[in-house]
Scaffold this motif. Structure first.
Motif, PDB file in Angstrom:
ATOM      1  N   THR A  57      10.498  -7.983 -16.144  1.00 15.27           N
ATOM      2  CA  THR A  57       9.689  -8.954 -16.888  1.00 15.27           C
ATOM      3  C   THR A  57       8.322  -9.135 -16.237  1.00 15.27           C
ATOM      4  N   GLU A  58       8.290  -9.258 -14.911  1.00  7.10           N
ATOM      5  CA  GLU A  58       7.010  -9.397 -14.214  1.00  7.10           C
ATOM      6  C   GLU A  58       6.141  -8.166 -14.418  1.00  7.10           C
ATOM      7  N   LEU A  59       6.765  -6.976 -14.352  1.00 11.92           N
ATOM      8  CA  LEU A  59       6.011  -5.742 -14.578  1.00 11.92           C
ATOM      9  C   LEU A  59       5.398  -5.725 -15.974  1.00 11.92           C
ATOM     10  N   ALA A  60       6.176  -6.071 -16.975  1.00  5.44           N
ATOM     11  CA  ALA A  60       5.680  -6.042 -18.358  1.00  5.44           C
ATOM     12  C   ALA A  60       4.607  -7.093 -18.593  1.00  5.44           C
ATOM     13  N   ARG A  61       4.793  -8.270 -18.036  1.00  2.00           N
ATOM     14  CA  ARG A  61       3.894  -9.391 -18.312  1.00  2.00           C
ATOM     15  C   ARG A  61       2.598  -9.333 -17.502  1.00  2.00           C
ATOM     16  N   ASP A  62       2.703  -9.088 -16.190  1.00  4.69           N
ATOM     17  CA  ASP A  62       1.534  -9.254 -15.320  1.00  4.69           C
ATOM     18  C   ASP A  62       1.128  -8.030 -14.510  1.00  4.69           C
ATOM     19  N   PHE A  63       2.009  -7.043 -14.386  1.00  5.41           N
ATOM     20  CA  PHE A  63       1.734  -5.935 -13.469  1.00  5.41           C
ATOM     21  C   PHE A  63       1.875  -4.578 -14.150  1.00  5.41           C
ATOM     22  N   HIS A  64       1.250  -4.424 -15.325  1.00  6.11           N
ATOM     23  CA  HIS A  64       1.354  -3.182 -16.085  1.00  6.11           C
ATOM     24  C   HIS A  64       0.141  -2.269 -15.908  1.00  6.11           C
ATOM     25  N   THR A  65      -0.664  -2.522 -14.858  1.00  3.06           N
ATOM     26  CA  THR A  65      -1.758  -1.610 -14.505  1.00  3.06           C
ATOM     27  C   THR A  65      -1.660  -1.300 -13.013  1.00  3.06           C
ATOM     28  N   ILE A  66      -2.202  -0.172 -12.628  1.00  3.31           N
ATOM     29  CA  ILE A  66      -2.227   0.191 -11.208  1.00  3.31           C
ATOM     30  C   ILE A  66      -3.017  -0.849 -10.414  1.00  3.31           C
ATOM     31  N   GLU A  67      -4.122  -1.325 -10.965  1.00  7.06           N
ATOM     32  CA  GLU A  67      -4.953  -2.315 -10.269  1.00  7.06           C
ATOM     33  C   GLU A  67      -4.177  -3.603 -10.004  1.00  7.06           C
ATOM     34  N   ALA A  68      -3.409  -4.056 -10.983  1.00 12.59           N
ATOM     35  CA  ALA A  68      -2.605  -5.271 -10.800  1.00 12.59           C
ATOM     36  C   ALA A  68      -1.531  -5.049  -9.742  1.00 12.59           C
ATOM     37  N   LEU A  69      -0.891  -3.880  -9.766  1.00 13.21           N
ATOM     38  CA  LEU A  69       0.120  -3.570  -8.756  1.00 13.21           C
ATOM     39  C   LEU A  69      -0.502  -3.558  -7.360  1.00 13.21           C
ATOM     40  N   GLN A  70      -1.660  -2.931  -7.223  1.00 15.24           N
ATOM     41  CA  GLN A  70      -2.331  -2.852  -5.919  1.00 15.24           C
ATOM     42  C   GLN A  70      -2.759  -4.222  -5.402  1.00 15.24           C
ATOM     43  N   ALA A  71      -2.989  -5.164  -6.298  1.00 21.63           N
ATOM     44  CA  ALA A  71      -3.437  -6.504  -5.903  1.00 21.63           C
ATOM     45  C   ALA A  71      -2.277  -7.415  -5.494  1.00 21.63           C
ATOM     46  N   HIS A  72      -1.045  -7.037  -5.812  1.00 21.73           N
ATOM     47  CA  HIS A  72       0.104  -7.873  -5.437  1.00 21.73           C
ATOM     48  C   HIS A  72       0.204  -7.900  -3.906  1.00 21.73           C
ATOM     49  N   PRO A  73       0.351  -9.069  -3.273  1.00 20.15           N
ATOM     50  CA  PRO A  73       0.332  -9.152  -1.801  1.00 20.15           C
ATOM     51  C   PRO A  73       1.352  -8.250  -1.099  1.00 20.15           C
ATOM     52  N   ARG A  74       2.599  -8.228  -1.557  1.00 23.58           N
ATOM     53  CA  ARG A  74       3.605  -7.383  -0.885  1.00 23.58           C
ATOM     54  C   ARG A  74       3.283  -5.905  -1.075  1.00 23.58           C
ATOM     55  N   LEU A  75       2.861  -5.530  -2.284  1.00 26.23           N
ATOM     56  CA  LEU A  75       2.533  -4.125  -2.526  1.00 26.23           C
ATOM     57  C   LEU A  75       1.280  -3.707  -1.760  1.00 26.23           C
ATOM     58  N   ALA A  76       0.305  -4.599  -1.640  1.00 31.04           N
ATOM     59  CA  ALA A  76      -0.905  -4.291  -0.872  1.00 31.04           C
ATOM     60  C   ALA A  76      -0.547  -4.015   0.589  1.00 31.04           C
ATOM     61  N   LYS A  77       0.356  -4.810   1.134  1.00 26.84           N
ATOM     62  CA  LYS A  77       0.801  -4.607   2.522  1.00 26.84           C
ATOM     63  C   LYS A  77       1.534  -3.272   2.641  1.00 26.84           C
ATOM     64  N   PHE A  78       2.396  -2.958   1.666  1.00 28.53           N
ATOM     65  CA  PHE A  78       3.111  -1.687   1.658  1.00 28.53           C
ATOM     66  C   PHE A  78       2.130  -0.513   1.581  1.00 28.53           C
ATOM     67  N   ILE A  79       1.144  -0.607   0.690  1.00 25.47           N
ATOM     68  CA  ILE A  79       0.165   0.476   0.521  1.00 25.47           C
ATOM     69  C   ILE A  79      -0.570   0.736   1.835  1.00 25.47           C
ATOM     70  N   LYS A  80      -0.990  -0.321   2.492  1.00 21.53           N
ATOM     71  CA  LYS A  80      -1.693  -0.175   3.783  1.00 21.53           C
ATOM     72  C   LYS A  80      -0.794   0.549   4.787  1.00 21.53           C
TER      73      LYS A  80
END
Length: 100
Positions: A57-80
């Motif tokens: 649900t979160e993916l469909a509603r708020d995180f359906h772009t790469i930019e939105a995923l990259q901006a999520h705090p946990r994912l940003a930490k993972f990416i780094k």
């Protein structure tokens, strides 16, 4: 194949070599109306982290772009963290699965 000719993971930016575990990610989850919608090729470890962090649900509603995923705090930490690993690196998803 030279690294500049390899597809790049849009989440972490690292090249995806043929020997790397890889996966297609539906930007809008199939169960939330994304069947037949846009997909992106990711490292399997990047794909695992997305689904360990966010609900369908979160993916469909708020995180359906790469930019939105990259901006999520946990994912940003993972990416780094994962950007410091070799392109073919794979391991179990670090950290605990998010509590639902």
């Amino acid at each position: 194949m030279p690294q500049e000719n390899l597809p790049a993971c849009p989440l972490c930016g690292r090249p995806i070599p043929p020997e790397a575990k890889q996966s297609l990610h539906h930007l809008i989850p199939r169960l939330r109306g994304g069947k037949g919608g846009p997909t992106v090729l990711l490292h399997q470890i990047c794909h695992n982290e997305i689904h360990a962090t966010l609900t369908e649900t979160e993916l469909a509603r708020d995180f359906h772009t790469i930019e939105a995923l990259q901006a999520h705090p946990r994912l940003a930490k993972f990416i780094k963290w994962v950007q410091k690993r070799p392109p073919a690196f794979h391991s179990k998803t670090p950290g605990k699965r998010r509590q639902r």
